[in-house]
Design an enzyme around this catalytic site. Sequence first.
Site, mmCIF file in Angstrom:
data_model
loop_
_atom_site.group_PDB
_atom_site.id
_atom_site.type_symbol
_atom_site.label_atom_id
_atom_site.label_comp_id
_atom_site.label_asym_id
_atom_site.label_seq_id
_atom_site.Cartn_x
_atom_site.Cartn_y
_atom_site.Cartn_z
ATOM 1 N N GLY A 188 0.752 -1.246 0.000
ATOM 2 C CA GLY A 188 0.000 0.000 0.000
ATOM 3 C C GLY A 188 0.781 1.294 0.000
ATOM 4 O O GLY A 188 0.187 2.368 -0.104
ATOM 5 N N GLU A 238 3.967 -6.775 1.778
ATOM 6 C CA GLU A 238 3.540 -7.088 0.413
ATOM 7 C C GLU A 238 3.566 -5.853 -0.486
ATOM 8 O O GLU A 238 2.536 -5.443 -1.010
ATOM 9 C CB GLU A 238 2.119 -7.678 0.438
ATOM 10 C CG GLU A 238 1.958 -8.901 1.305
ATOM 11 C CD GLU A 238 0.493 -9.239 1.602
ATOM 12 O OE1 GLU A 238 -0.412 -8.538 1.109
ATOM 13 O OE2 GLU A 238 0.264 -10.200 2.341
ATOM 14 N N PRO A 239 4.715 -5.232 -0.658
ATOM 15 C CA PRO A 239 4.753 -4.046 -1.508
ATOM 16 C C PRO A 239 4.609 -4.421 -2.983
ATOM 17 O O PRO A 239 5.075 -5.476 -3.415
ATOM 18 C CB PRO A 239 6.148 -3.463 -1.234
ATOM 19 C CG PRO A 239 6.976 -4.647 -0.870
ATOM 20 C CD PRO A 239 6.051 -5.621 -0.166
ATOM 21 N N GLY A 240 3.945 -3.584 -3.741
ATOM 22 C CA GLY A 240 3.814 -3.815 -5.184
ATOM 23 C C GLY A 240 4.207 -2.556 -5.919
ATOM 24 O O GLY A 240 5.353 -2.366 -6.335
ATOM 25 N N ARG A 241 3.255 -1.650 -6.022
ATOM 26 C CA ARG A 241 3.431 -0.369 -6.706
ATOM 27 C C ARG A 241 4.728 0.351 -6.329
ATOM 28 O O ARG A 241 5.438 0.866 -7.183
ATOM 29 C CB ARG A 241 2.229 0.505 -6.322
ATOM 30 C CG ARG A 241 2.162 1.852 -6.944
ATOM 31 C CD ARG A 241 1.128 2.694 -6.195
ATOM 32 N NE ARG A 241 -0.169 2.057 -6.061
ATOM 33 C CZ ARG A 241 -1.202 2.257 -6.874
ATOM 34 N NH1 ARG A 241 -1.095 3.083 -7.866
ATOM 35 N NH2 ARG A 241 -2.347 1.641 -6.675
ATOM 36 N N TYR A 281 -9.958 4.898 -12.069
ATOM 37 C CA TYR A 281 -10.071 5.784 -10.908
ATOM 38 C C TYR A 281 -9.350 7.126 -11.096
ATOM 39 O O TYR A 281 -8.711 7.617 -10.171
ATOM 40 C CB TYR A 281 -9.654 5.096 -9.601
ATOM 41 C CG TYR A 281 -8.439 4.204 -9.642
ATOM 42 C CD1 TYR A 281 -7.151 4.726 -9.624
ATOM 43 C CD2 TYR A 281 -8.585 2.820 -9.666
ATOM 44 C CE1 TYR A 281 -6.057 3.899 -9.646
ATOM 45 C CE2 TYR A 281 -7.491 1.977 -9.691
ATOM 46 C CZ TYR A 281 -6.234 2.532 -9.677
ATOM 47 O OH TYR A 281 -5.146 1.699 -9.694
ATOM 48 N N CYS A 308 -14.311 1.773 -27.516
ATOM 49 C CA CYS A 308 -15.645 2.386 -27.582
ATOM 50 C C CYS A 308 -16.234 2.632 -26.195
ATOM 51 O O CYS A 308 -17.287 2.090 -25.837
ATOM 52 C CB CYS A 308 -16.579 1.508 -28.406
ATOM 53 S SG CYS A 308 -15.958 1.249 -30.056
ATOM 54 N N GLU A 309 -15.520 3.409 -25.390
ATOM 55 C CA GLU A 309 -15.983 3.821 -24.064
ATOM 56 C C GLU A 309 -15.499 5.249 -23.864
ATOM 57 O O GLU A 309 -14.338 5.553 -24.151
ATOM 58 C CB GLU A 309 -15.344 2.960 -22.953
ATOM 59 C CG GLU A 309 -15.646 1.476 -22.992
ATOM 60 C CD GLU A 309 -17.050 1.142 -22.557
ATOM 61 O OE1 GLU A 309 -17.761 2.023 -22.030
ATOM 62 O OE2 GLU A 309 -17.462 -0.022 -22.758
HETATM 63 C C1 PLP Z 1 -2.552 -5.165 -4.376
HETATM 64 C C2 PLP Z 1 -2.157 -5.857 -3.148
HETATM 65 C C3 PLP Z 1 -0.933 -5.583 -2.534
HETATM 66 C C4 PLP Z 1 0.036 -4.556 -3.073
HETATM 67 O O1 PLP Z 1 -0.471 -3.269 -2.999
HETATM 68 P P1 PLP Z 1 0.475 -2.029 -3.426
HETATM 69 O O2 PLP Z 1 -0.386 -0.843 -3.198
HETATM 70 O O3 PLP Z 1 0.822 -2.246 -4.847
HETATM 71 O O4 PLP Z 1 1.675 -2.062 -2.521
HETATM 72 C C5 PLP Z 1 -0.608 -6.276 -1.390
HETATM 73 N N1 PLP Z 1 -1.434 -7.190 -0.858
HETATM 74 C C6 PLP Z 1 -2.615 -7.487 -1.423
HETATM 75 C C7 PLP Z 1 -3.480 -8.506 -0.800
HETATM 76 C C8 PLP Z 1 -3.035 -6.822 -2.581
HETATM 77 O O5 PLP Z 1 -4.216 -7.104 -3.129
#
Ligand code: PLP
Length: 320
Positions: A188, A238-241, A281, A308-309
């Site tokens: 997050g 759980e970092p992603g972004r 969003y 087409c949106e």
């Molecule tokens: C999307 C997600 C993440 C990663 O979120 P980021 O905002 O990208 O860090 C971690 N855990 C779960 C369960 C997710 O769905």
Amino acid sequence: MGHLICYAVKANSNLAILNLLGTGGSGFDIVSGGELFRVLKAGGDASKCTFAGVGKTRQEIEYALQQGILCFNAESEAEVRFLDKVAGELGVKAPVAFRVNPDVDAKTHAYISTGKSENKFGVAFETIRDAYARAAELPNIQLRGLQMHIGSQLTSVKPFREAVEKVGTLATELKETHGIEFFSIGGGIGIVYEGSLASGGPDWWQSQAEDEKPLTIEEYAANLEPLLKPLGLKILFEPGRFLVGNAGAMITRVLYEKRGAAKVFKIVDAGMNDLIRPALYQGHHDIVPLKEPAGDSLEKMDVVGPVCESSDFFAKDREL
Ligand SMILES: *Cc1c(COP(=O)(O)O)cnc(C)c1O
């Protein structure tokens, strides 16, 4: 104790990136059997994979059990009963952590806020103890942890603090009652989109806005470590972004310019199917020409795709 990074694969599932992270010792947070398949193809370790998501299918569960993942992050009691059934049929035990919904406001866009009681994610904080007690009775379930994820693109540490304070106490309690080993605090951490190309773009490019303030990893750690350390549990992140978001660029070409009655449109050969954030969003992305244009005049325009949106746009009324 210790910790484990579980990179959220949905942020970018490119095999080279997965390989780089896996080689560096990272685990992975997956949301489908397909993502697990990609992680394994990229040389990732199944025993460091956590499996999130509200709608896991039988096929995905069987595959993940056969590969020996670290944990299913279960989002409902119905899911845990099904995990028990499928694991029983395969003659194995399913490792499980419940995802708790702490009911805190992440103050991010409604579509990427996941930790409020009205969201579809996780088990309600009020009923989570009962959920663990009932799951402990199931013969093919092994309770291993507790997980939460309150949303994405958070630019303040406050909601994280609030959630960790609330759920941390619960985690220590579940360690006593059910012997759980880890607490995953989800991902997050937000990134800066506005002006993000200021350093990475062509050198003549000047950022238009530099007031978006990121949450730094130092601030995140300084706030959360004192809350997490006393718990005596292994901590999962759980970092992603945050790890990949500012590293990518989409390259597209202008097909047509259309001067409408009210607006100027640049129609490009990429669409919302390639990059969905603006359509879904109102996400902002900087747009930079790859070749410096001849003139230096700016004009307001919409940059739109071919789908087409009417939501198929990358920018509205942007000076380009
Ligand atoms: C999307 C997600 C993440 C990663 O979120 P980021 O905002 O990208 O860090 C971690 N855990 C779960 C369960 C997710 O769905």
